[in-house]
Design an enzyme around this catalytic site. Sequence first.
Site, PDB file in Angstrom:
ATOM      1  N   GLY A  10       0.823  -1.218   0.000  1.00 34.82           N
ATOM      2  CA  GLY A  10       0.000   0.000   0.000  1.00 34.82           C
ATOM      3  C   GLY A  10       0.848   1.255   0.000  1.00 34.82           C
ATOM      4  N   ALA A  11       1.876   1.264  -0.860  1.00 39.90           N
ATOM      5  CA  ALA A  11       2.853   2.365  -0.834  1.00 39.90           C
ATOM      6  C   ALA A  11       2.548   3.454  -1.864  1.00 39.90           C
ATOM      7  CB  ALA A  11       4.260   1.798  -1.065  1.00 39.90           C
ATOM      8  N   SER A  12       1.394   3.380  -2.512  1.00 44.36           N
ATOM      9  CA  SER A  12       1.105   4.337  -3.595  1.00 44.36           C
ATOM     10  C   SER A  12       0.614   5.689  -3.084  1.00 44.36           C
ATOM     11  CB  SER A  12       0.053   3.747  -4.536  1.00 44.36           C
ATOM     12  OG  SER A  12      -1.109   3.417  -3.803  1.00 44.36           O
ATOM     13  N   SER A 132      -5.134  -0.411  13.786  1.00 51.61           N
ATOM     14  CA  SER A 132      -5.842   0.878  13.893  1.00 51.61           C
ATOM     15  C   SER A 132      -6.356   1.038  15.313  1.00 51.61           C
ATOM     16  CB  SER A 132      -7.039   0.898  12.932  1.00 51.61           C
ATOM     17  OG  SER A 132      -7.882   1.989  13.258  1.00 51.61           O
ATOM     18  N   TYR A 145     -14.261  -3.868   9.634  1.00 47.50           N
ATOM     19  CA  TYR A 145     -12.930  -3.246   9.534  1.00 47.50           C
ATOM     20  C   TYR A 145     -12.214  -3.349  10.884  1.00 47.50           C
ATOM     21  CZ  TYR A 145      -9.439   0.541   9.149  1.00 47.50           C
ATOM     22  OH  TYR A 145      -8.278   1.270   9.164  1.00 47.50           O
ATOM     23  N   ALA A 146     -12.919  -2.970  11.963  1.00 39.68           N
ATOM     24  CA  ALA A 146     -12.312  -3.003  13.303  1.00 39.68           C
ATOM     25  C   ALA A 146     -11.904  -4.426  13.682  1.00 39.68           C
ATOM     26  CB  ALA A 146     -13.285  -2.437  14.330  1.00 39.68           C
ATOM     27  N   ALA A 147     -12.730  -5.408  13.279  1.00 38.06           N
ATOM     28  CA  ALA A 147     -12.400  -6.808  13.598  1.00 38.06           C
ATOM     29  C   ALA A 147     -11.112  -7.232  12.890  1.00 38.06           C
ATOM     30  CB  ALA A 147     -13.557  -7.721  13.181  1.00 38.06           C
ATOM     31  N   LYS A 149      -8.668  -5.310  12.099  1.00 44.81           N
ATOM     32  CA  LYS A 149      -7.540  -4.603  12.715  1.00 44.81           C
ATOM     33  C   LYS A 149      -7.211  -5.187  14.092  1.00 44.81           C
ATOM     34  CE  LYS A 149      -6.679  -1.913   9.302  1.00 44.81           C
ATOM     35  NZ  LYS A 149      -5.415  -2.035   8.566  1.00 44.81           N
ATOM     36  N   ILE A 182      -5.787   9.739  10.868  1.00 48.49           N
ATOM     37  CA  ILE A 182      -4.719  10.283  10.021  1.00 48.49           C
ATOM     38  C   ILE A 182      -5.344  10.846   8.744  1.00 48.49           C
ATOM     39  CG2 ILE A 182      -2.502   9.779   8.886  1.00 48.49           C
ATOM     40  CD1 ILE A 182      -2.485   9.202  11.946  1.00 48.49           C
TER      41      ILE A 182
END
Length: 240
Positions: A10-12, A132, A145-147, A149, A182
């Site tokens: 995920g460096a883009s 996160s 999403y939270a699960a 992370k 962020i």
Amino acid sequence: MIKRKILITGASKGIGLAIAKKLSSKYELILHASKPESFTFEIPDSHILCADFSDPNQLTAFCKQLKKEHGDHLYGVINNAGLTFDNSLIFQSEKDIDKMIQVNLKAPIMICKTVMKIFNLNKTGIIINMSSVVGETGNAFQSVYAATKAGLVSFSKSLAQEAAALNHDHNIRVISLSPGFIETDMTLNLPETEKEKYLKMIPSRRFGQATDIANYVSFLMSDEAAYVNGTNIHINGGLL
Ligand SMILES: NC(=O)c1ccc[n+]([C@@H]2O[C@H](COP(=O)([O-])OP(=O)(O)OC[C@H]3O[C@@H](n4cnc5c(N)ncnc54)[C@H](OP(=O)(O)O)[C@@H]3O)[C@@H](O)[C@H]2O)c1
């Protein structure tokens, strides 16, 4: 001097791009995004390796290529690629649920499985898995999403312990990082009312920048952080 090789997924853009810029002078980088067109810049002395992690076949091919082309000298991995589809679970499609699990959790697990074989042979290496703050606090409309992370936190702690169980004399570190709010594309489209709510909860009274995370990752990758292992680190201006 031969530079240590580090993979950043995920460096883009966003946090991954900030990490790539911060590390580029010290390390030889392998930069990942879902597709080559995502890269709109060049970082000297770097390699590009793309795969859409939501596609299990592309993930498998990515791991094989990583091992074949970069396995010998790989020193570090930053599993940063991630996505979210914010919605009430009631209305969340199974397709979106699968995508979040595949990209945020399965991909880091499969990449770790690939590189741990290399690190165990070399008896050295570092993995940073991007979790996160919501992995700990939970968040309405981000339950899946939270699960994913939260899963990365216990996965990273377990893997750090496993490295020690397999190798008494080793320097393999596995850490998860939990950024707070962020300012990147991921948070760009949140309603203003949501943003104001978050800001009131942040003692530092500002949103985080991708560079706040990159600066800390740079420290973690260095030998100065040799005793930081098997833990989850929060970088969130006090938001918890
Ligand atoms: N921003 C925040 O407030 C925040 C807070 C806590 C944790 N995080 C975590 O930090 C990480 C980076 O977030 P960010 O804010 O920098 O996000 P971002 O700006 O949206 O960047 C996401 C990166 O992940 C890659 N990616 C997305 N879907 C992918 C897929 N299907 N296959 C492969 N790569 C994919 C993207 O590549 P493409 O450009 O090719 O799509 C991009 O490089 C994520 O894991 C996120 O969950 C962010």
